[in-house]
Every structure is written in C-alpha cells, then in structure tokens.
Design a protein around this motif. Structure first.
Motif, PDB file in Angstrom:
ATOM      1  N   VAL A  57      -2.890  -1.948  -1.675  1.00 15.95           N
ATOM      2  CA  VAL A  57      -3.657  -1.382  -0.568  1.00 15.95           C
ATOM      3  C   VAL A  57      -3.293   0.068  -0.293  1.00 15.95           C
ATOM      4  CG1 VAL A  57      -4.173  -1.665   1.898  1.00 15.95           C
ATOM      5  CG2 VAL A  57      -3.865  -3.670   0.456  1.00 15.95           C
ATOM      6  N   GLY A  58      -2.036   0.434  -0.489  1.00 13.23           N
ATOM      7  CA  GLY A  58      -1.558   1.774  -0.158  1.00 13.23           C
ATOM      8  C   GLY A  58      -1.142   1.875   1.296  1.00 13.23           C
ATOM      9  N   VAL A  59      -0.185   1.054   1.693  1.00 14.19           N
ATOM     10  CA  VAL A  59       0.255   1.024   3.089  1.00 14.19           C
ATOM     11  C   VAL A  59       1.255   2.134   3.377  1.00 14.19           C
ATOM     12  CG1 VAL A  59      -0.148  -1.443   3.303  1.00 14.19           C
ATOM     13  CG2 VAL A  59       2.083  -0.646   2.584  1.00 14.19           C
ATOM     14  N   HIS A  60       1.503   2.355   4.664  1.00 16.47           N
ATOM     15  CA  HIS A  60       2.452   3.364   5.113  1.00 16.47           C
ATOM     16  C   HIS A  60       3.507   2.705   5.986  1.00 16.47           C
ATOM     17  CE1 HIS A  60      -0.214   6.412   3.553  1.00 16.47           C
ATOM     18  NE2 HIS A  60      -1.218   5.840   4.211  1.00 16.47           N
ATOM     19  N   LEU A  61       4.610   3.375   6.158  1.00 16.92           N
ATOM     20  CA  LEU A  61       5.708   2.886   6.982  1.00 16.92           C
ATOM     21  C   LEU A  61       5.209   2.553   8.381  1.00 16.92           C
ATOM     22  CD1 LEU A  61       8.790   2.466   6.985  1.00 16.92           C
ATOM     23  CD2 LEU A  61       8.992   4.762   7.898  1.00 16.92           C
ATOM     24  N   GLY A  62       5.527   1.355   8.861  1.00 16.93           N
ATOM     25  CA  GLY A  62       5.160   0.933  10.202  1.00 16.93           C
ATOM     26  C   GLY A  62       3.862   0.163  10.288  1.00 16.93           C
ATOM     27  N   ASP A  63       3.053   0.137   9.230  1.00 20.36           N
ATOM     28  CA  ASP A  63       1.779  -0.591   9.264  1.00 20.36           C
ATOM     29  C   ASP A  63       2.023  -2.084   9.429  1.00 20.36           C
ATOM     30  OD1 ASP A  63       0.490   1.778   8.811  1.00 20.36           O
ATOM     31  OD2 ASP A  63      -0.148   1.303   6.773  1.00 20.36           O
ATOM     32  N   GLU A  64       1.125  -2.747  10.147  1.00 18.69           N
ATOM     33  CA  GLU A  64       1.147  -4.198  10.213  1.00 18.69           C
ATOM     34  C   GLU A  64       0.163  -4.691   9.161  1.00 18.69           C
ATOM     35  OE1 GLU A  64       0.459  -7.775  13.394  1.00 18.69           O
ATOM     36  OE2 GLU A  64       0.917  -5.773  14.121  1.00 18.69           O
ATOM     37  N   VAL A  65       0.624  -5.607   8.315  1.00 16.17           N
ATOM     38  CA  VAL A  65      -0.166  -6.040   7.167  1.00 16.17           C
ATOM     39  C   VAL A  65      -0.206  -7.560   7.082  1.00 16.17           C
ATOM     40  CG1 VAL A  65       0.316  -3.963   5.811  1.00 16.17           C
ATOM     41  CG2 VAL A  65       1.837  -5.932   5.626  1.00 16.17           C
TER      42      VAL A  65
END
Length: 157
Positions: A57-65
């Motif tokens: 997906v390409g998530v970032h620090l702190g994202d809720e997934v």
C-alpha cells in the motif's frame, strides 16, 4: 483472510512494522464472570504485539492500517507449532516404554523430553523454511486513517 487493525511503527522497503493490540471478546460474552478465558484476559491485559508485514500500500509512520493473513496459513502454522512437539513427546515416550519396558519411568520421561526437543527442532526448521514464503507473512491490506504529526514532529500514541 483474517484481519486485524494495527498502527504502523516503522517503515522499510516493501515492509512495515505494525503494532496490534491483543483483544478478547470476553466483554460481550454472557459467561464473562465465570470463564477461565476472561480471567486470563484480565491477568494478561491488552498487550501489544509487533509484527513485520508486507506493505503493498505504501504506508507511513503512524498510519492505522488493516493487516491480514490467509486463514489456511494460520491454521497450518498453528497445527505445526502445537501438534508436532506434542506428537514427538508422546511417540518417543511410548516407543521407549515399548522398547525397554524394564528400564522404568525415568527412561520414558527422558525419551519423551527428547521427542519434545525433536519436535521443537522440527518447528524451528519449519519456521525457517516458510519464513520466505509470502503466504505465511502478514500483509497490509488497506490504510484506515492517516496519522498527522504534531507540531514537534512526533506522532500521538
């Protein structure tokens, strides 16, 4: 697919470390007060688990997934780590009792412990063998929310 909510705590190339909170459904059960699982959930609390997940997906620090793993992989892995050591313990103990009936209980106990150790060694080999198999890896399925940093650049817990 078995899914669980998680928060991204670290990001790497093609993967991310996520943190999940261990949850129990005991709060919704009618037998909450008299159940052993409820007591264990209260004693162990809501501990967090950290897991490395594949990140398409390409998530970032702190994202809720939302993180998922195939049901068949979870069942097969669970059966491997729980049943193989138990089968090894029982098989070696029964074999020692049958081969050396006059040796006594200490030989059976030692043989059983040897079977347990052999089963645990097999589990270690199994874990090593499937560690590169994407089927046994948790995968980030989708981003639920984006966590914006505070003014100081730190994410809220």
């Amino acid at each position: 697919m078995i899914e669980e909510r998680a928060r991204v705590i670290s990001v790497g190339d093609g993967h991310a470390w996520v943190e999940t909170r261990r949850q129990s459904t005991c709060g919704t059960c009618a037998a909450n007060k008299g159940c052993g699982t409820s007591v264990l959930a209260k004693v162990l609390g809501n501990r967090r688990s950290r897991v490395r997940a594949i990140d398409p997906v390409g998530v970032h620090l702190g994202d809720e997934v939302m993180v998922g793993i195939e049901e068949s992989a979870l069942v097969r892995g669970s059966l491997a780590i729980y049943t193989v050591p138990l089968i090894g313990l029982l098989a070696f103990a029964v074999a020692a009792g049958a081969l050396w009936p006059s040796a006594g209980e200490p030989v059976v106990v030692v043989a059983g412990l040897g079977g347990l150790a052999a089963g645990l060694a097999w589990v270690r080999f199994f874990a090593w063998r499937v560690s590169g198999n994407r089927r046994y890896q948790p995968v980030i399925l989708r981003r639920l929310s984006v966590q914006a940093p505070h003014a100081n650049g730190v994410f809220a817990p």
